[in-house]
Design an enzyme around this catalytic site. Structure first.
Site, short mmCIF file in Angstrom:
data_model
loop_
_atom_site.label_atom_id
_atom_site.label_comp_id
_atom_site.label_asym_id
_atom_site.label_seq_id
_atom_site.Cartn_x
_atom_site.Cartn_y
_atom_site.Cartn_z
N LYS A 63 23.25 22.61 7.22
CA LYS A 63 23.53 21.95 8.49
C LYS A 63 22.34 21.11 8.96
CE LYS A 63 22.58 23.68 12.40
NZ LYS A 63 22.32 23.84 13.83
N ASN A 64 21.16 21.72 9.00
CA ASN A 64 19.99 21.03 9.54
C ASN A 64 19.60 19.83 8.71
OD1 ASN A 64 19.82 22.81 11.68
ND2 ASN A 64 18.41 24.19 10.63
N CYS A 124 20.66 25.00 21.46
CA CYS A 124 20.61 26.41 21.84
C CYS A 124 19.50 26.66 22.86
CB CYS A 124 20.37 27.29 20.61
SG CYS A 124 21.84 27.56 19.61
N ARG A 163 11.38 23.43 23.61
CA ARG A 163 11.22 22.69 22.35
C ARG A 163 10.90 21.25 22.71
NH1 ARG A 163 16.38 24.22 18.71
NH2 ARG A 163 17.50 23.95 20.66
N ASP A 209 14.99 31.26 12.09
CA ASP A 209 16.45 31.28 12.13
C ASP A 209 17.05 32.55 11.53
OD1 ASP A 209 16.64 28.89 13.43
OD2 ASP A 209 17.15 27.70 11.69
N ARG A 240 28.76 26.30 15.48
CA ARG A 240 27.78 25.22 15.33
C ARG A 240 27.10 25.27 13.96
NH1 ARG A 240 23.30 25.70 18.44
NH2 ARG A 240 22.80 23.61 17.70
#
Length: 458
Positions: free
Chosen positions: A34-35, A128, A133, A320, A412
């Site tokens: 995903k990232n 999230c 961040r 993560d 997500r």
């Protein structure tokens, strides 16, 4: 002890119903990262030619990024897990708040927009709620490349004021190896005039995947994955076809799923080097892990014992997977300690795990865990993407049935999770608008008692 709760409705939102205690078997298939996919999609803005990205997972985050690109004027064609992007006619330099607010990766568009259109207006990103961040490193990097950047009313406004509308190469040192800042600077500098160096960059596999695709488009990027990246600016980039790397976080989640259910499983496709820290900790706590063919791993859990972890940037233990690993440690023999050093609000799963009978005491960003014999099914809720995965793993191993809400977070980052787990032997289903008993008031009482017990035990 007494407790008062207000019940608003006897209808819970879309949810998963999980029967705990079912052993898993067979193969769990890992989707594309995903990232990585999100950054690659943003990079499509750097070229006027068509870009084909394969092995893209079908996730809500991907849908949001797709809508952002369409909003900018790009044309997208999707076929299964492939996306063809044509950014020849992009014209909009401003991203809408409602899309950016739900996806932090939307900020990746700022560099490509600056290089293509000379300006960009992007609201500060969301995602999230796991702590601060900041985008300071992104902004400082863009300024070093010659962009004029200011933040007005939570909107980042950037422009290139040189006559040729090109950024200029620069030597940039990041104070922290931020993945997002590294990707932003990397994309912005590909079409800059001259040479750019990024010292102390993020070294994650997703950075390496982005650099690989950019190079196939004609960029000149050297050293991705090391402590220093060098980019030689080129005049233009072409289209290409690129296959996204496997999702190392999903792969790690599946390895932990095998461990927490004490089930032998085959996980793949994976790139083992991307999971070195995770594999090392799983072996340390009692799992046998071996290569199974060219692109798969086989895991055989034995007795699971408590081990300590501290999260850190790649190649360290990934933040993560901190939450899923905590679920495993909640069922381990003995005690363990987990320290979160990347985000300051990434232990939202502690309360939910304690509702299930875990013995976890949290102090700031450190969790002290005393393993219990078994977890107990409960009504639980995910507060962010990775805590949701952790809670699902706990539900799989628990005695009895659980109801999980928070699918908006889970969807997500995990493609068809319940389908994959069902194929591997779990009993888990997605339900909509189904009446059920209200969230148990006793959950609150149990969790409060647990916290006091855990504090004393720790």
């Amino acid at each position: 002890m007494s407790s008062v709760a207000t019940i608003k409705s006897n209808i819970i939102p879309p949810h998963l119903e999980v029967k705990g205690g079912c052993p898993l078997n067979g193969v769990l298939k890992v989707s594309g990262a995903k990232n990585s996919s999100l950054a690659l999609m943003a990079a499509s803005l750097l070229t006027k030619e068509k870009l084909l990205i394969k092995n893209v997972p079908q996730l809500t985050d991907i849908e949001v990024m797709s809508e952002i690109l369409r909003n900018l004027g790009a044309k997208l064609t999707k076929t299964n897990n492939s996306i063809e992007i044509n950014s020849e006619s992009i014209h909009n330099v401003e991203l809408p708040y409602q899309l950016v607010h739900s996806l932090r990766a939307s900020f990746f568009c700022v560099g490509p927009l600056l290089t293509r259109l000379g300006e960009a207006k992007i609201p500060l990103p969301g995602g999230c709620n796991i702590g601060a961040r900041p985008v300071d490193e992104h902004i400082n990097g863009l300024k070093a490349l010659g962009a004029e950047v200011e933040v007005i009313n939570d909107v980042v406004k950037a422009q290139v004021s040189t006559k040729d509308k090109r950024l200029r190469g620069a030597n940039i040192t990041l104070k922290y190896p931020s993945v997002g800042a590294t990707e932003t600077i990397l994309m912005a500098s590909c079409l800059a005039l001259g040479k750019t160096t990024i010292s102390n960059p993020a070294r994650e596999p997703e950075i390496q995947d982005l650099a690989k695709m950019l190079n196939s488009m004609g960029a000149k990027v050297f050293g991705a994955g090391t402590k220093r990246i060098t980019i030689l600016g080129v005049d233009s980039l072409s289209g290409t076809s690129h296959f996204v790397i496997p999702d190392r976080i999903e792969a790690g989640t599946f390895l932990i799923a095998a461990a927490i259910t004490r089930s032998p499983l085959i996980i793949g496709p994976v790139i083992p080097n991307h999971l070195s820290a995770v594999i090392s900790k799983l072996k340390e706590c009692g799992c046998l892990i071996s290569q199974h063919g060219e692109h798969h791993l086989k895991i055989i859990p034995r007795e699971i014992s408590g081990v300590d972890i501290t999260t850190s940037p790649f190649p360290g233990f990934p933040t993560d997977l901190q939450a899923p690993f905590m679920s495993l440690m909640a069922t381990a023999k003995g005690s363990s300690k987990i320290k979160e050093r990347v985000f300051e609000k990434r232990m939202q799963h502690v309360l939910e795990l304690n509702k299930m009978g875990a013995c976890i005491y949290q102090e700031n960003n450190t969790a002290y865990i005393k393993g219990v014999k078994e977890l107990v099914g409960s009504n639980v809720e995910g507060g962010d993407l990775r805590s949701s995965a952790a809670i699902i793993l706990a539900c799989l191993s628990a005695k009895g049935n659980s109801i999980f809400t928070g699918l908006e977070h889970l969807d997500r980052g995990y493609e068809k999770l319940e389908e994959k787990l069902t194929n591997a032997g779990s009993i888990i289903s997605r339900n909509f608008d189904q009446p059920t008993s209200q969230r148990s008031i006793s959950n609150k009482i149990i969790s409060e008692d647990n916290i006091n017990t855990q504090k004393n035990a720790a």
